[in-house]
Design an enzyme around this catalytic site. Sequence first.
Site, short mmCIF file in Angstrom:
data_model
loop_
_atom_site.label_atom_id
_atom_site.label_comp_id
_atom_site.label_asym_id
_atom_site.label_seq_id
_atom_site.Cartn_x
_atom_site.Cartn_y
_atom_site.Cartn_z
N GLU A 1 -41.82 19.42 31.95
CA GLU A 1 -40.59 19.39 32.77
C GLU A 1 -40.00 18.16 33.39
O GLU A 1 -40.73 17.65 34.34
CB GLU A 1 -40.48 20.72 33.71
CG GLU A 1 -39.06 21.17 34.13
CD GLU A 1 -38.93 21.13 35.71
OE1 GLU A 1 -38.33 20.08 36.12
OE2 GLU A 1 -39.60 22.09 36.35
N CYS B 1 -35.48 19.64 41.21
CA CYS B 1 -35.15 19.15 39.74
C CYS B 1 -33.70 19.97 39.54
O CYS B 1 -33.00 19.48 38.72
CB CYS B 1 -36.10 19.69 38.89
SG CYS B 1 -36.85 21.17 39.33
P1 NAP Z 1 -44.33 10.76 38.03
O1 NAP Z 1 -44.46 9.42 38.16
O2 NAP Z 1 -43.87 11.00 36.81
O3 NAP Z 1 -45.82 11.13 38.08
C1 NAP Z 1 -46.26 12.50 37.94
C2 NAP Z 1 -47.66 12.58 37.36
O4 NAP Z 1 -47.98 11.95 36.05
C3 NAP Z 1 -48.65 11.96 38.41
O5 NAP Z 1 -49.91 12.51 38.36
C4 NAP Z 1 -48.87 10.50 37.87
O6 NAP Z 1 -50.01 9.91 38.00
C5 NAP Z 1 -48.87 10.73 36.17
N1 NAP Z 1 -48.42 9.54 35.46
C6 NAP Z 1 -47.47 8.85 35.74
N2 NAP Z 1 -47.31 7.81 34.85
C7 NAP Z 1 -48.02 8.21 33.65
C8 NAP Z 1 -48.53 7.69 32.54
N3 NAP Z 1 -47.66 6.57 32.11
N4 NAP Z 1 -49.03 8.30 31.93
C9 NAP Z 1 -50.02 9.46 32.26
N5 NAP Z 1 -49.67 10.10 33.44
C10 NAP Z 1 -48.70 9.50 34.18
O7 NAP Z 1 -43.61 11.60 38.94
P2 NAP Z 1 -43.70 11.42 40.54
O8 NAP Z 1 -44.45 10.36 40.99
O9 NAP Z 1 -43.96 12.64 41.10
O10 NAP Z 1 -42.17 11.00 40.87
C11 NAP Z 1 -41.58 9.80 40.17
C12 NAP Z 1 -40.21 10.17 39.57
O11 NAP Z 1 -40.29 11.33 38.94
C13 NAP Z 1 -39.12 10.52 40.81
O12 NAP Z 1 -38.52 9.32 41.39
C14 NAP Z 1 -38.14 11.32 40.07
O13 NAP Z 1 -37.19 10.84 39.39
C15 NAP Z 1 -39.11 12.19 39.11
N6 NAP Z 1 -39.21 13.51 39.37
C16 NAP Z 1 -38.61 14.36 38.82
C17 NAP Z 1 -39.08 15.79 39.13
C18 NAP Z 1 -38.12 16.94 38.33
O14 NAP Z 1 -38.53 18.18 38.80
N7 NAP Z 1 -37.31 16.53 37.45
C19 NAP Z 1 -40.02 16.09 39.86
C20 NAP Z 1 -40.73 15.00 40.29
C21 NAP Z 1 -40.42 13.77 39.96
P3 NAP Z 1 -50.17 8.84 39.25
O15 NAP Z 1 -48.90 8.63 39.74
O16 NAP Z 1 -51.17 9.42 40.06
O17 NAP Z 1 -50.83 7.70 38.54
#
Ligand code: NAP
Length: 527
Positions: A265, A301
Amino acid sequence: MSIHGKNFIGNELSALGDKSNKIYDINSNEALEGDFFHANKEEVEKALKLASDAFVVYKQKSQIQRAEFLETIIEEIMNLGDELILRVMSESNLPRPRLEGERGRTIGQLKMFANLLREGSWVEASIDTAMPQRTPLPRNDLRKMLRPLGVVSIFEASNFPLAFACAGGDTASALAAGCCVIVKAHSSHSGTSELIASAIITAVKKCNMPTGTFSLLHGSGRTVGQDIVMHDVVKAVGFTGSTYAGMELFKLANTRKEPIPVFAEMGSINPCLFLPSSLKDTKKLAAIYSFSITLGVGQFCTKPGLIIALKSPELNEFKKDLALEITKVKPATMLSSSISKAYDDNKNEALKLKGISLLSSAEEDNLKSQGKATIACVDASVFVKNPDYQEEVFGPYSLIVECENKNEILEVISSLSGQLTATVMGEDNEMEEYSSHIYALENKVGRILFNGVPTGVEVCSSMQHGGPFPAATDSRFTSVGTGAIKRFVRPVCFQDCPRSLLPLELQDKNELNIMRVLNDSNTRDAV
Ligand code: NAP
């Protein structure tokens, strides 16, 4: 309980890796208790081997045994008491009432799945007994039901550190399905993850579930997360987060020798169509929408990120009222400094796009990492030409798209990519006049709602939280509600299987009915 900063490899704490990270309180900048050791390759391998072995035993546990396990997890989470709430507050900056509510939701989700298991019919057991005398060909004995996939990899979300995290809906539904779970802790709330994992492990031991039913691994998504997803014992992935990371995992899983489903998601701007009749009381509408856009500093979200309406004097009034409401909202600290930076960067990029005009922005405050609510507007003719206007800005930002006529509204809707939700505001008689617009919106979303706001997702059987790509990678499934369990099972048909080897649910038509009656009498209150 002190925070160890170690991984849970099955029931044992382990810290063999040479990398670690600390977590800092965003307001005081003080280091929080715990140095979180990233799992090394040996630990990843061990956790997955344990999970694979545990699955052979865990999948044979009855639905009642699994229900008792989920209920014990609830007890153990509650036993963590205020220590849990205090830790999540420091790691997420979310306020106590929100987190107490989120703990309630987390427990409610576990209870909902326990109730589902006690009732039992979700497995869709189907029995066609043998017809040896049938002509011209006899029929075999055929019995089918949903069976667990195997080991499931779960990635925690940052914006719901309890309800979409270690013991959140993904874990609860996977354990309920009969799958073993490996959680990759989110690096922004690893202490919370460790506390919740300790509760799950205590429940594993108390309920005599096999070691390896659950493991928690710390470390970067790019290394530890990707190693887990690429491991051949993993059969499915549950993820909530950014589009970038979700898509990377999705693509990676499809490069495996055995591709596996990734239920990601990722993002949504949740379009809201304001019909002319909705703009009668613009002050009230502006207050309702300002509240929804800024709820939880816009870090939901389902935040309404796009408002579509016809140009009119009433729309001009609404813009003025919303602009005023937004300036009244005090900026609040976001989940982490990186999310706050991403909000500022993405918002500034959005405001630089051709034709966008800033309507209003909340007052500056002095504290760092705050999300300032911001509203902008753009003409529909400009919006439809460039998909960049649809990029999610995660935080309290929303864009008003102004349309010349009904056709242009339809063009805007047609240009939209897949979304989690869409909202229609207006009076019933006008809805019919706009039925083609409403059906066009339905094609784009997982949930369409009327005269309300999209924030606030009820956890129940009728909920659909997912939507056409890129909101989610598979619009047929939901991550919220009882339907979430269907992501982690597959149908298996047993043909002429000896009775002693059949799952309990398939042993006998009569027994199936008796079991349902017995289970019904044990069913607890619905959530
Ligand atoms: P994220 O950067 O997507 O990280 C979520 C998970 O995925 C973390 O455990 C992260 O690990 C891992 N991850 C990140 N990059 C990866 C990669 N290249 N390969 C494998 N795993 C990876 O999300 P976030 O830190 O929660 O938030 C960042 C952005 O995501 C927000 O600014 C927002 O735009 C978006 N977000 C959207 C929603 C939604 O519901 N739509 C919810 C939350 C966040 P590590 O960070 O521990 O390395």
